[in-house]
Design an enzyme around this catalytic site. Structure first.
Site, PDB file in Angstrom:
ATOM      1  N   GLY A 137       0.811  -1.199   0.000  1.00 20.43           N
ATOM      2  CA  GLY A 137       0.000   0.000   0.000  1.00 20.43           C
ATOM      3  C   GLY A 137       0.849   1.256   0.000  1.00 20.43           C
ATOM      4  N   SER A 138       0.433   2.276  -0.755  1.00 30.01           N
ATOM      5  CA  SER A 138       1.099   3.569  -0.803  1.00 30.01           C
ATOM      6  C   SER A 138       2.548   3.399  -1.271  1.00 30.01           C
ATOM      7  CB  SER A 138       1.009   4.255   0.563  1.00 30.01           C
ATOM      8  OG  SER A 138       1.413   5.601   0.499  1.00 30.01           O
ATOM      9  N   SER A 139       3.531   3.715  -0.447  1.00 32.26           N
ATOM     10  CA  SER A 139       4.927   3.504  -0.852  1.00 32.26           C
ATOM     11  C   SER A 139       5.171   2.033  -1.180  1.00 32.26           C
ATOM     12  CB  SER A 139       5.880   3.963   0.250  1.00 32.26           C
ATOM     13  OG  SER A 139       7.229   3.808  -0.140  1.00 32.26           O
ATOM     14  N   ALA A 141       2.965   0.103  -2.493  1.00 31.29           N
ATOM     15  CA  ALA A 141       2.377  -0.097  -3.818  1.00 31.29           C
ATOM     16  C   ALA A 141       3.325   0.401  -4.909  1.00 31.29           C
ATOM     17  CB  ALA A 141       1.039   0.635  -3.911  1.00 31.29           C
ATOM     18  N   HIS A 277      -6.730   8.076   0.652  1.00 34.70           N
ATOM     19  CA  HIS A 277      -5.435   7.388   0.692  1.00 34.70           C
ATOM     20  C   HIS A 277      -5.255   6.675   2.032  1.00 34.70           C
ATOM     21  CE1 HIS A 277      -1.369   6.804  -0.885  1.00 34.70           C
ATOM     22  NE2 HIS A 277      -0.967   6.891   0.350  1.00 34.70           N
TER      23      HIS A 277
END
Length: 292
Positions: A137-139, A141, A277
């Site tokens: 997820g996020s970084s 991802a 987010h």
């Protein structure tokens, strides 16, 4: 006597129950000193699948593992696959998706360290090399996209939540773990062919199979603008040489307000209306994408 037996049994369960364990030496030859953690459930299956779970910024392998919103420990317990939990060595614990080292096959960056973790797990735990999956997820991802580009030969499928296209965060100065305002804000746009070439340039000459890509993003993401979803779709449809028009679309799937769009068999986008987010991990849908 009964009390003693019960207490002894409880202690045995506590002593031998599966737990997240750091692997001190995973034969890492990368410059990056990312740490490796592994979770092997008590009911691990023979020749088990391997899922690499990559944390976000301001997190670690341990905190991500303990986060009740991250469902992969439960998935591992339920189906007997092994999970690998990399931990970032960088300040702020974001992943390096900006340097040439990490954006190149065998470049020595964070991507190379995670690839070394996969190779170690395959050899050490007898995991199935045909069933290696990556999620984050996020970084995490962002790194999932980078791994798909730099080490496609190791990965069968990816399910990533709220990231950006591979190479989008590149640093013009070559900096490690650098933020990119243009990319995060959705201003880094390109054609499908151009984005595909970014992927190809990360592993020149590679002509083998590539992982199937499942891409999640929220429509009101204020950290990584929703335009990044479109750029990811362009990138991977370009890599797989399929059209950018969905071959099938399902509304309210897998949840109310989510739209699932398929671009052939290898690219799937899931756009979450009204979600910020980052999009919460959906174990059922990600496991289905992986074939678990």
């Amino acid at each position: 006597m009964l009390s003693t037996v019960l207490t002894s049994g409880l202690m045995a369960t506590m002593a031998f129950g599966a737990s997240l364990t750091q692997v001190q030496d995973y034969n890492n030859n990368a410059t990056s000193k990312a740490q490796m953690y592994v979770y092997k459930p008590d009911n691990v299956v023979e020749n088990p699948p391997l899922v690499v779970v990559i944390h976000s910024c301001q997190s670690t392998a341990q905190s991500y593992f303990q986060n009740s919103a991250i469902p992969w420990k439960a998935g591992s317990d339920g189906k007997g696959y092994i999970t690998i939990w990399p931990s970032s060595p960088n300040s702020g614990t974001c992943w390096d998706v900006s340097s040439k080292q990490s954006l190149s096959h065998d470049g020595g960056g964070d991507s190379a360290a995670i690839a070394n973790m996969i190779a170690f797990a395959l050899a050490e735990y007898g995991a199935d090399p045909a069933r290696v999956y990556v999620t984050g997820g996020s970084s995490g991802a962002m790194m999932s996209n980078v791994l798909a580009a730099t080490y496609p030969e190791l990965i069968a499928a990816v399910s990533l939540y709220s990231g950006v296209a591979a190479g989008c965060f590149v640093s013009a100065a070559g900096g490690v773990d650098q933020w990119n305002n243009s990319c995060s804000g959705g201003q880094s746009t390109a054609s499908a062919d151009a984005w595909a070439q970014v992927v190809l340039d990360m592993y020149p000459g590679y002509e083998g199979p590539r992982p199937r890509m499942q891409i999640w993003h929220g429509s009101v993401d204020s950290t990584l603008a929703p335009q990044n979803y479109q750029e990811e779709i362009k990138q991977w449809t370009g890599v797989f040489a399929v059209g950018q028009e969905a071959t099938s679309t399902e509304e309210n799937t897998p949840l109310q307000g989510y739209t699932t769009s398929n671009y052939g068999e290898s690219v799937q986008g899931i756009y979450a209306q009204g979600v910020g987010h980052s999009v919460p991990a959906n174990l059922t849908a990600s496991e289905a994408w992986f074939g678990l």
